[in-house]
Design an enzyme around this catalytic site. Sequence first.
Site, short mmCIF file in Angstrom:
data_model
loop_
_atom_site.label_atom_id
_atom_site.label_comp_id
_atom_site.label_asym_id
_atom_site.label_seq_id
_atom_site.Cartn_x
_atom_site.Cartn_y
_atom_site.Cartn_z
N GLY A 1 -14.57 4.09 -1.87
CA GLY A 1 -14.71 4.44 -0.46
C GLY A 1 -14.21 5.82 -0.09
O GLY A 1 -14.64 6.39 0.91
N ASP B 1 0.81 -1.21 0.00
CA ASP B 1 0.00 0.00 0.00
C ASP B 1 0.85 1.27 0.00
O ASP B 1 1.80 1.39 0.77
CB ASP B 1 -0.91 -0.01 1.24
CG ASP B 1 -1.78 1.21 1.34
OD1 ASP B 1 -2.67 1.38 0.49
OD2 ASP B 1 -1.57 2.01 2.27
N GLU C 1 1.21 -0.12 -4.91
CA GLU C 1 0.44 1.11 -5.11
C GLU C 1 1.43 2.24 -4.93
O GLU C 1 2.03 2.38 -3.87
CB GLU C 1 -0.69 1.26 -4.10
CG GLU C 1 -1.49 2.55 -4.35
CD GLU C 1 -2.36 2.98 -3.19
OE1 GLU C 1 -3.28 3.76 -3.40
OE2 GLU C 1 -2.09 2.54 -2.05
N VAL D 1 3.28 3.03 -1.39
CA VAL D 1 4.73 3.04 -1.16
C VAL D 1 5.35 4.40 -1.43
O VAL D 1 6.50 4.65 -1.04
CB VAL D 1 5.43 1.95 -1.99
CG1 VAL D 1 4.90 0.57 -1.62
CG2 VAL D 1 5.31 2.21 -3.47
N ASP E 1 -10.36 2.26 -2.71
CA ASP E 1 -10.06 3.68 -2.57
C ASP E 1 -11.01 4.53 -3.41
O ASP E 1 -11.58 5.51 -2.92
CB ASP E 1 -8.62 3.97 -3.01
CG ASP E 1 -7.63 3.85 -1.88
OD1 ASP E 1 -8.03 4.04 -0.71
OD2 ASP E 1 -6.46 3.54 -2.16
N GLN E 2 -11.12 4.19 -4.69
CA GLN E 2 -11.85 5.05 -5.61
C GLN E 2 -13.36 5.04 -5.36
O GLN E 2 -14.06 5.93 -5.82
CB GLN E 2 -11.54 4.65 -7.05
CG GLN E 2 -10.06 4.67 -7.39
CD GLN E 2 -9.42 6.04 -7.13
OE1 GLN E 2 -10.09 7.06 -7.06
NE2 GLN E 2 -8.10 6.06 -6.98
#
Length: 610
Positions: free
Chosen positions: A398, A264, A300, A266, A395-396
């Site tokens: 929530g 996640d 990511e 980085v 992510d996109q």
Amino acid sequence: MSRRRHNMPFGAELTNDGRVRFRLWAPAAHEVELVLPDGAVSMSALPNGWFELATNKARAGSRYRYRIDGKLEVPDPASRSNPDDIHGPSEVIDPAEFEWNDDEWRGRPWHEAVIYELHVGTFTPEGTFAGVEKKLDHLVELGVTVIELMPIADFPGKRGWGYDGVLAFAPESAYGRPEDLKSLVAAAHQRGIAVMLDVVYNHFGPEGNYLHAYAPQFFTDRHHTPWGAAINFDSPGSRTVRDFYIHNTLYWLEEYHLDGLRFDAVHAIVDDSETNILTEIARAAHAAPGRERQIFLVLENGANQARFLGPPGATDTFDGQWNDDVHHCFHLLLTGETDGYYEDYVDNPHAMLCRCMAEGFGYQGQVSAHLGAPRGEASAQLPPTAFVNFLQNHDQIGNRALGERIAAIAHSPEALRAAYAVLLLAPSPPLLFMGEEWAAPQPFPYFCDFEPELAAKVREGRKREFSRFEKFSDKGGLSALPDPSATETFRAAKLDWSVLKQRHHSDILDGFQRLLAIRQRDIVPLIPRIHSGTCIKLEVNGAFAVDWALDDGTVLHLLANLTDHAVPVLGRVAGRMIFATHPNIRAAMTRNELAPWSVTWLLERSVARE
């Protein structure tokens, strides 16, 4: 049958003589005691801040804590299990108690990947590892080859996304026991499905992290992250910290027989060492489990640093990266939204999407208006498999104020079908978010279960964040924001599988199954032979073509008109039809015309092969 364990230099490890060895790195502590149900025992101080004790007073199943300087009692930061949540005692686990039945499993090639991201707590009514296992046959029928679990490292409370975990080695107790997770992995392997896990190495959650009290060297003031002090990867004491995360990587791959990890954010990992911690992790993973079977390492990385990505078979780079640029282009085209980072894609999103399809990143060093700085590195030299593309992910969805899914906000079903025809048949690995395959009506809002004071801060922080958006600029609009700490917000995110009985949703599922079957039959065999992609921008704004050249001269063609009006086709495109959204595509192309929201895939064989 086999039994698997990863031996670690810290935590609770069973020894060959029947004892349990406990080891804690506590360089700021003067004294450490092991607290067992029947009393406390002093641990021996060793050089470099280590404390150790081997005792026959503990066994598999024993609960324990560490007492720091006679005052603070803490769980083991390397706990394999914390049944009573993050503030409770840790549990000694014997990894060899679980018998694996997947000895023949060697993984699946990365170029075959169709990834399905899911949140264990909301994927099924049970919200458990066992609940996920019951749905594996659905994923097989869909055409999924890789499950990606959102983070399961033990986090505060019973509900959360997992990105605020504080016990990196302990599966979230609300989801089940360690053996339940192992059973899920073994069952997936029996069905030919690989399992990846999302891990967070850039910060610890704000509740339940006791490391500051006895190992402040775990953090550094030299660097900062959006969540506070950065993890110490390059200052004094960093060798132990680096080893902690390297072992965490190997632990999940070896002890749980997972097939890969997604790392996640980085871009929030700052490391000025000669060898970056990411490179060291990649080398360690490929040198151990990666020597025996196929493993996947995916990033990511909002910075679009192509330097960390490499071709298949490389041992010091990563296999792929989530490609936000593709998502942002699609999202703007499908919804018209331009708030936040979408502002970077307003200027000809079709051309940017074309570039992404052909070369990977859209931003390869040009200035981002949203960031006010250059972003990205050249990526055209990388294979399509280096980029994981998606229309949705946790992510996109929530991180939106209301957590709406794309099916609820897209211009039209036709536009959405065209986007999926591009996504699911392009050579790059596609990723779906749970329920996307049937247009699940449930939102996926942000939710958490923090203690009251912290929950109040999170609630107010969400309001401040979205007050910058036009639709929430007044207090009345902000009142519609879901309360992240409310149980109802969590429940609203749970998938309702009964809607699959409705014709509308079952038809959408059938469409996904058909596209993924075409991908497996016609596209996957080509992917290892692709050596370059070329973006061809058609003169009429809104339509584009992408050509992928194979090593034998064969060309895979994509023709896409992602607009609501017909556009002319310039030039002739030949080849065997693989798929077309338009029922009369041949006639339309004869008229040199691409219909609105139409996508066509063709394969043109080289003359030599013909």
